[in-house]
Design an enzyme around this catalytic site. Structure first.
Site, PDB file in Angstrom:
ATOM      1  CD  GLU A 117      -2.627  -3.079   7.483  1.00  0.00           C
ATOM      2  OE1 GLU A 117      -3.686  -3.686   7.245  1.00  0.00           O
ATOM      3  OE2 GLU A 117      -2.032  -3.135   8.582  1.00  0.00           O
ATOM      4  CG  ASP A 167     -10.335  -6.963   5.524  1.00  0.00           C
ATOM      5  OD1 ASP A 167     -10.650  -7.792   6.390  1.00  0.00           O
ATOM      6  OD2 ASP A 167      -9.582  -7.226   4.569  1.00  0.00           O
TER       7      ASP A 167
HETATM    8  N1  SAM Z   1      -9.998 -10.832   7.332  1.00  0.00           N
HETATM    9  C1  SAM Z   1      -9.314 -10.720   8.548  1.00  0.00           C
HETATM   10  C2  SAM Z   1     -10.137 -11.112   9.744  1.00  0.00           C
HETATM   11  O1  SAM Z   1     -11.333 -10.829   9.787  1.00  0.00           O
HETATM   12  O2  SAM Z   1      -9.586 -11.723  10.637  1.00  0.00           O
HETATM   13  C3  SAM Z   1      -8.655  -9.403   8.738  1.00  0.00           C
HETATM   14  C4  SAM Z   1      -7.711  -9.154   7.606  1.00  0.00           C
HETATM   15  S1  SAM Z   1      -6.503  -7.955   7.615  1.00  0.00           S
HETATM   16  C5  SAM Z   1      -5.054  -8.934   7.870  1.00  0.00           C
HETATM   17  C6  SAM Z   1      -6.683  -6.979   9.086  1.00  0.00           C
HETATM   18  C7  SAM Z   1      -5.709  -5.793   9.052  1.00  0.00           C
HETATM   19  O3  SAM Z   1      -6.214  -4.733   9.864  1.00  0.00           O
HETATM   20  C8  SAM Z   1      -4.310  -6.116   9.575  1.00  0.00           C
HETATM   21  O4  SAM Z   1      -3.414  -6.097   8.502  1.00  0.00           O
HETATM   22  C9  SAM Z   1      -4.038  -5.003  10.593  1.00  0.00           C
HETATM   23  O5  SAM Z   1      -2.709  -4.529  10.582  1.00  0.00           O
HETATM   24  C10 SAM Z   1      -5.068  -3.955  10.186  1.00  0.00           C
HETATM   25  N2  SAM Z   1      -5.415  -3.002  11.245  1.00  0.00           N
HETATM   26  C11 SAM Z   1      -5.666  -3.282  12.570  1.00  0.00           C
HETATM   27  N3  SAM Z   1      -5.920  -2.156  13.238  1.00  0.00           N
HETATM   28  C12 SAM Z   1      -5.846  -1.130  12.339  1.00  0.00           C
HETATM   29  C13 SAM Z   1      -6.017   0.287  12.421  1.00  0.00           C
HETATM   30  N4  SAM Z   1      -6.314   0.890  13.593  1.00  0.00           N
HETATM   31  N5  SAM Z   1      -5.899   1.012  11.278  1.00  0.00           N
HETATM   32  C14 SAM Z   1      -5.611   0.421  10.093  1.00  0.00           C
HETATM   33  N6  SAM Z   1      -5.413  -0.908   9.961  1.00  0.00           N
HETATM   34  C15 SAM Z   1      -5.536  -1.671  11.066  1.00  0.00           C
END
Ligand code: SAM
Length: 297
Positions: A117, A167
Site C-alpha cells: 500500500e 485493490d
Molecule cells: N475498493 C476501493 C475502490 O475500488 O474504490 C479501493 C480500496 S483501497 C482504499 C485503494 C488503495 O490503493 C488506497 O489505499 C491507495 O492509497 C492505494 N494505492 C493507490 N495507488 C497505489 C500505488 N501506486 N501503490 C500502492 N497502493 C496504491
C-alpha cells in the site's frame, strides 16, 4: 505517520458528492464528518451516512462503506482463491482499508498475505475506523504489510505469488500507474506458474474505456484474459468489472461442484459470495462482453 498538511478538524457540509464521473454526481448526506485529513497522497474524508454507514473518500472518490464493503471484498478475494484451489502466497496491491485482507485471511490455506500500500495513513486510519471488518487482519501473523508503490514493488521483488489482487483506487493520481501495461508485466513476472491476477476495473457502464484498456494490455501478456462481475451499490452505475488474467485457462472453468467442495472445506460464511454466484459471475452482460472483446481485438 507523516503528513504534508494535517487537518483533523472536520469541515461542515450537508452533502458530499463523488467527483469521479463527468456529468453525474452521486451525493451522500453527511450526518457527521468523522474525520478529514490531507495525507501524503490523498485528501481523506470519512463521513457518517444514515444508509451506508461510514463512507471513506479519497480525493472525492468513494472507496469503501461499512454497509456494502462485503460485496466487493468477497468477490475479489474468494473467486480467484477458490478457483486456484491451492493459493498459499497472495499479494494485494493497494487495499488500504484492509477489507480485502480480511477476506483473504479467511482462507486457512493461505500461508502469507503480502499487502503493498502506498500510503500508511490509509491503513492506520482504517485500523482505527473500520475495526468492525478489518480487526482480525492486524492480529494475524500471516499479514505482511509493505508501504511502497505497488508498481515499483512488482518490478523489484523476487517473491512469487499464486494470486495477485489489485485493490486500487481509480486510474487517477497515484493509482494511474496500476492500470498500465508495464505494471501488468510486473504482475505477470510475480505470478507463480498457474497463478492468477484480478484487477478492479471500474463500473463498465460508466468507465468502459478503463476495462477495454486493461484487457488490451492483459492480452499482450497473458494467455487467458477475461473479466467477471459483481454489483456493488456504492460503485454507481451497474456491474463492476473485475479483470482476470492468467496463463492457466482452466481457472475460470472450474465445475461448480469443485468450487462447492473447496468452499465447504474453507469453512467460513459469506454474505454475497456463493459457489453458484462464483460461476455465474463469469457470464457477462452483452455490453461488458463487447468491451472485453474490443480489448482483445
Ligand atoms: N475498493 C476501493 C475502490 O475500488 O474504490 C479501493 C480500496 S483501497 C482504499 C485503494 C488503495 O490503493 C488506497 O489505499 C491507495 O492509497 C492505494 N494505492 C493507490 N495507488 C497505489 C500505488 N501506486 N501503490 C500502492 N497502493 C496504491
Amino acid at each position: 505517520m507523516t503528513k504534508s498538511d494535517v487537518q483533523q478538524k472536520p469541515s461542515q457540509k450537508d452533502w458530499v458528492s463523488e467527483t469521479l464521473h463527468d456529468g453525474v454526481e452521486i451525493s451522500f448526506r453527511v450526518d457527521k464528518v468523522l474525520y478529514e485529513q490531507k495525507t501524503d497522497e490523498w485528501h481523506l474524508e470519512l463521513i457518517e451516512n444514515s444508509f451506508f454507514g461510514k463512507v471513506l473518500m479519497l480525493d472525492g472518490i468513494t472507496q469503501v462503506t461499512t454497509r456494502d464493503e462485503f460485496i466487493y471484498h468477497e468477490m475479489m478475494a474468494h473467486v480467484p482463491i477458490l478457483s486456484h484451489g491451492n493459493a498459499k502466497e497472495v499479494l494485494i496491491i493497494g487495499g488500504g482499508d484492509c477489507g480485502m485482507a480480511e477476506e483473504v485471511l479467511k482462507h486457512k490455506s493461505v500461508s502469507r498475505l503480502t499487502q503493498v500500500e502506498i500510503d500508511r495513513s490509509v491503513v492506520d486510519f482504517s485500523k482505527e475506523h473500520f475495526a468492525n471488518f478489518n480487526a482480525p487482519v492486524f492480529e494475524d501473523e500471516r499479514f505482511d504489510l509493505i508501504i511502497a508503490d505497488g508498481a515499483q514493488f512488482v518490478h523489484e521483488t523476487d517473491r512469487r505469488f499464486d494470486v495477485i489482487l489489485i485493490d486500487s483506487t481509480d486510474p487517477v493520481g497515484p493509482g494511474a500507474v496500476l492500470f498500465t501495461e508495464e505494471f501488468y508485466r510486473g504482475c505477470h513476472l510475480c505470478l507463480k506458474e498457474g497463478g492468477v491476477l484480478v484487477t478492479q476495473n471500474g463500473v463498465t457502464f460508466m468507465q468502459r474505456d478503463e476495462l477495454v484498456s486493461s484487457i488490451s494490455h492483459f492480452n499482450k501478456i497473458f494467455k487467458e484474459v477475461s473479466a467477471y462481475v459483481a454489483c456493488i451499490p456504492t460503485y454507481f452505475g451497474g456491474h463492476m468489472a473485475l479483470g482476470w488474467a492468467t496463463d492457466n485457462d482452466a481457472l475460470n472453468k472450474i465445475p461448480v461442484e469443485v468450487v462447492k467442495k473447496r468452499f465447504e472445506e474453507a469453512n467460513f460464511t459469506t454474505q454475497y459470495y456463493t459457489p453458484e454466484v462464483h460461476i455465474a459471475a463469469f457470464a457477462l452482460p452483452k455490453y461488458i462482453l463487447d468491451a472485453v472483446k474490443e480489448g482483445k481485438s
